[in-house]
Design a protein around this motif. Structure first.
Motif, PDB file in Angstrom:
ATOM      1  N   TRP A  18     -12.428  -2.725  54.574  1.00  0.00           N
ATOM      2  CA  TRP A  18     -11.829  -3.213  55.816  1.00  0.00           C
ATOM      3  C   TRP A  18     -11.109  -4.536  55.620  1.00  0.00           C
ATOM      4  N   ASN A  19     -11.736  -5.436  54.877  1.00  0.00           N
ATOM      5  CA  ASN A  19     -11.205  -6.783  54.735  1.00  0.00           C
ATOM      6  C   ASN A  19     -10.703  -7.088  53.331  1.00  0.00           C
ATOM      7  N   GLU A  74     -15.564 -16.804  62.472  1.00  0.00           N
ATOM      8  CA  GLU A  74     -15.338 -16.184  61.169  1.00  0.00           C
ATOM      9  C   GLU A  74     -15.160 -17.279  60.123  1.00  0.00           C
ATOM     10  N   THR A 133      -3.759 -10.425  69.770  1.00  0.00           N
ATOM     11  CA  THR A 133      -4.220  -9.886  68.490  1.00  0.00           C
ATOM     12  C   THR A 133      -5.696  -9.540  68.514  1.00  0.00           C
ATOM     13  N   ILE A 134      -6.512 -10.406  69.107  1.00  0.00           N
ATOM     14  CA  ILE A 134      -7.963 -10.207  69.020  1.00  0.00           C
ATOM     15  C   ILE A 134      -8.527  -9.354  70.144  1.00  0.00           C
ATOM     16  N   ARG A 191     -12.672 -13.548  54.864  1.00  0.00           N
ATOM     17  CA  ARG A 191     -12.455 -12.672  56.007  1.00  0.00           C
ATOM     18  C   ARG A 191     -13.600 -11.656  56.087  1.00  0.00           C
ATOM     19  N   HIS A 247     -12.675  -4.499  68.462  1.00  0.00           N
ATOM     20  CA  HIS A 247     -11.234  -4.262  68.483  1.00  0.00           C
ATOM     21  C   HIS A 247     -10.663  -4.217  67.076  1.00  0.00           C
ATOM     22  N   ARG A 248     -11.095  -5.122  66.218  1.00  0.00           N
ATOM     23  CA  ARG A 248     -10.530  -5.194  64.869  1.00  0.00           C
ATOM     24  C   ARG A 248     -10.799  -3.930  64.063  1.00  0.00           C
ATOM     25  N   HIS A 249     -12.019  -3.417  64.135  1.00  0.00           N
ATOM     26  CA  HIS A 249     -12.413  -2.325  63.240  1.00  0.00           C
ATOM     27  C   HIS A 249     -12.576  -0.968  63.915  1.00  0.00           C
ATOM     28  N   SER A 262     -13.189 -18.461  66.004  1.00  0.00           N
ATOM     29  CA  SER A 262     -13.660 -17.086  66.203  1.00  0.00           C
ATOM     30  C   SER A 262     -15.020 -16.856  65.556  1.00  0.00           C
ATOM     31  N   LEU A 280     -14.757  -8.956  69.394  1.00  0.00           N
ATOM     32  CA  LEU A 280     -13.671  -9.127  68.436  1.00  0.00           C
ATOM     33  C   LEU A 280     -13.743  -8.051  67.354  1.00  0.00           C
ATOM     34  N   LEU A 281     -14.951  -7.790  66.846  1.00  0.00           N
ATOM     35  CA  LEU A 281     -15.134  -6.785  65.793  1.00  0.00           C
ATOM     36  C   LEU A 281     -14.851  -5.380  66.311  1.00  0.00           C
TER      37      LEU A 281
END
Length: 629
Positions: free
Chosen positions: A165-166, A377, A487-488, A382, A420-422, A375, A417-418
């Motif tokens: 993923w990162n 992070e 974005t987030i 990342r 949406h990101r993943h 965030s 946040l996670l």
């Protein structure tokens, strides 16, 4: 693993649809060899780790929590040493609203189970630490959280892989040499390394983590305590009635939480020594930099305080070392001490993390906390997030992010946040017609606990639709991530936005402030911008602020300078529902920003008896003079 299994059919409604709509995310290549893989690894089964585990489990995600102890909450089995927590357990508020009551419940974690409220575990306003251990045990057990106990992670490093993923996996090695691999690492290990200052004679000090807690061991003794925080005063409070005297030494003046409005500063429950100092009952406070001092042991086994440069004058016997009182017979610490106790706080344990993770820059502040973004992070890796007490660098001495009643909400923000990101799950929001804008804001400022506890850090955001006919309401966004909102969150901010923040007056908090001065409270609507106590502030932007605007915002501003700003006047009861004093000025402000009439709010609002034609007219925008907001 099949698609159906990966989608987690046991998860919440809509989860399967999410996977179907985002095949690129769900059908990622799985590692084909190597150690067992999980999407999420959580280090630590304390409050922050369990809170994140709860959110991951509710979302049906693949995760595991690694805990070195045989049960959760191992920190609280030993600390605080004298067993009384300073997190309040207010069981009665006179209200039935569960969200409002969490504003005054500083110990409960967030869950769907009303049995898992801390009020059921203790009736004490300041509970015993053992009750917290019992509570966390039940939280993990009743919710069936996936915790691997007796598993100590001894080393964490990166494993580069383009398919991850990162761009890399996190490789964890436990005490048995077994490896574990994950895509996202969530560190919730707290602060566990006692802070120590190296000075000549520091080896004679006893640490807070090991000193006796039996007052009988201090009877008739002269005690010097190094430190000025809650652990120092907690230690002093325990032995105050049995010692000859207690002197407390630190480089900075005492910071009282009621003056700084920071819950990590000295709380009233532990400040008995302030009374005995100011009332001249032998105990006292002193200020000096510890690195300038030295402690020597005399022939009677007593400890003497001297200056480090006296030791540097040459190799001298202990009896020949110069003491400050040799030159100044009025030196404050000219007495001999039986015990010297170190109570200097805690640091993050960086030892298990490989340098490739770049968790620390080596700077003074980063010795205490890992380097993280707004965030939460890591700035260096990342996909590595820091939760709980260890994430407090984001709002240190500003808000409650280092404590349960704060980080239960920042953990939820990280989870969103996670998601949406993943997993392509947009930040939760509700959509309403613009006629409900006033009522939506009023409800949140009067109920929301995350907004209230994480003031200045988490804020609600209202995203306006085209022509301002409707809006989306997003809750508890990290305010310093505002420029990256699209974005987030997966939401669009194309037609203007409001940000709802909670703030204290900018000149009201500080260790040198007199917070009990006459006329400290503001009561008139036209003076709302001068409110001192915690109150709602609404920012209006025609366009989403840029990262540069957020970064270079005016000093002491939580947000960049807006198109318009409105302070809702502080309220003694923290009840912002007064029709004339609170709601009407807010409505006028919103109408002015939107160039529309929101009076339909009154027609549809049944809880308040409001008649717009009979209330006086106030300025539409409560805007302070430039530079004074």
């Amino acid at each position: 693993m099949s698609l159906l299994a990966a989608a987690g059919l046991w998860g919440p409604p809509g989860l399967l649809l999410t996977f179907a709509l985002h095949p690129a995310l769900c059908l990622r290549p799985a590692p084909t060899s190597g150690p067992p893989h999980r999407d999420y690894c959580v280090l630590g089964a304390g409050p922050a780790g369990l809170q994140m585990a709860y959110f991951l489990q509710r979302a049906g995600r693949d995760y595991a929590v690694f805990e070195r102890a045989p049960r959760p909450g191992s920190f609280f089995t030993r600390y605080p040493r004298h067993r009384k927590l300073i997190s309040i357990n207010k069981r009665h508020t006179g209200k039935a609203n569960a969200e409002f009551n969490l504003r005054h419940d500083w110990n409960s974690l967030l869950s769907h189970d009303p049995r898992l409220l801390f009020r059921h575990y203790s009736s004490a306003y300041f509970p015993d630490a053992g009750d917290m251990v019992r509570y966390l045990d039940d939280f993990a057990d009743r919710l069936g959280l996936h915790v691997l106990y007796n598993t100590t992670i001894a080393h964490v490093t990166l494993n580069k892989d383009r398919q991850a993923w990162n761009g890399h996996y996190f490789l964890l090695t436990d005490q048995m040499g077994h490896a574990h691999r994950c895509s996202v690492l969530l560190v919730a290990t707290g602060l566990s390394v006692p802070n120590q200052v190296d000075f000549p004679g520091s080896e004679y000090t006893e640490g807070y983590e090991s000193v006796s807690v039996d007052p009988k061991d201090f009877e008739g003794q002269n005690v010097l305590i190094l430190g000025r925080g809650n652990s120092a005063f907690e230690t002093a409070e325990n032995i105050l009635g049995v010692t000859n005297f207690i002197h407390m030494l630190s480089r900075s003046r005492v910071r009282l939480s009621w003056a700084t409005h920071y819950v990590g500063d000295l709380r009233a429950i532990n400040n008995g020594l302030l009374d005995t100092y100011q009332l001249k009952s032998l105990d006292g406070l002193l200020e000096s930099d510890l690195t300038d001092l030295a402690i020597v042991k005399d022939r009677e086994g007593k400890f003497r305080v001297t200056l480090k440069f006296f030791l540097e004058e040459g190799n001298q016997s202990t009896d020949a070392i110069t003491l400050p009182q040799d030159d100044n017979d009025n030196f404050a610490m000219r007495v001999a001490y039986d015990r010297v106790i170190r109570c200097l706080g805690w640091n993050f344990d960086f030892s298990i993390f490989d340098k490739s993770l770049r968790l620390s820059s080596g700077g003074e502040f980063s010795k205490k906390y890992p380097l993280v973004k707004a965030s939460y992070e890591s700035k260096g890796s990342r996909g590595l997030f820091v939760l709980g007490t260890a994430s407090h660098s984001v709002d240190y001495r500003k808000s409650a992010g280092g404590f349960i009643h704060g980080f239960r909400y920042t953990a939820r923000a990280v989870h969103r946040l996670l998601e949406h990101r993943h997993h392509g799950v947009a930040w939760p929001s509700t959509e309403h017609p613009v006629s409900q804008l006033t009522s939506s804001i009023v409800r949140r400022i009067n109920e929301a606990s995350g907004l209230y506890q994480m003031f200045g850090v988490l804020a609600d955001v209202v995203l306006l639709k085209e022509n301002a006919t409707a809006f989306e309401y997003l809750e508890e966004l990290p305010v310093q991530m505002l420029a990256q909102l699209e974005t987030i969150t997966g939401r669009r901010a194309r037609h203007g936005l409001f940000v709802i923040n909670m703030e204290y007056g900018r000149n009201f908090s500080g260790p040198d402030k007199d917070v009990f001065f006459h006329d400290r409270s503001v009561g008139h609507t036209e003076d709302a911008w001068q409110s001192n106590f915690l109150h709602p502030v609404i920012y209006y932007y025609r366009h989403l602020p840029t990262e540069q605007e957020v970064r270079f915002r005016p000093a002491d501003w939580a947000l960049p300078r807006p198109t318009a700003i409105h302070h809702i006047v502080e309220d003694f009861l923290t009840d912002w529902t007064a029709p004339v004093g609170h709601i009407l000025p807010l409505r006028r402000f919103l109408e002015n920003c939107l160039d529309t009439d929101l009076r339909s709010f009154y027609a549809g609002h049944t809880d308040l008896d409001l008649t717009p034609t009979t209330v006086p007219v106030f300025p539409a925008i409560s805007r302070p003079p430039m530079g004074k907001a």
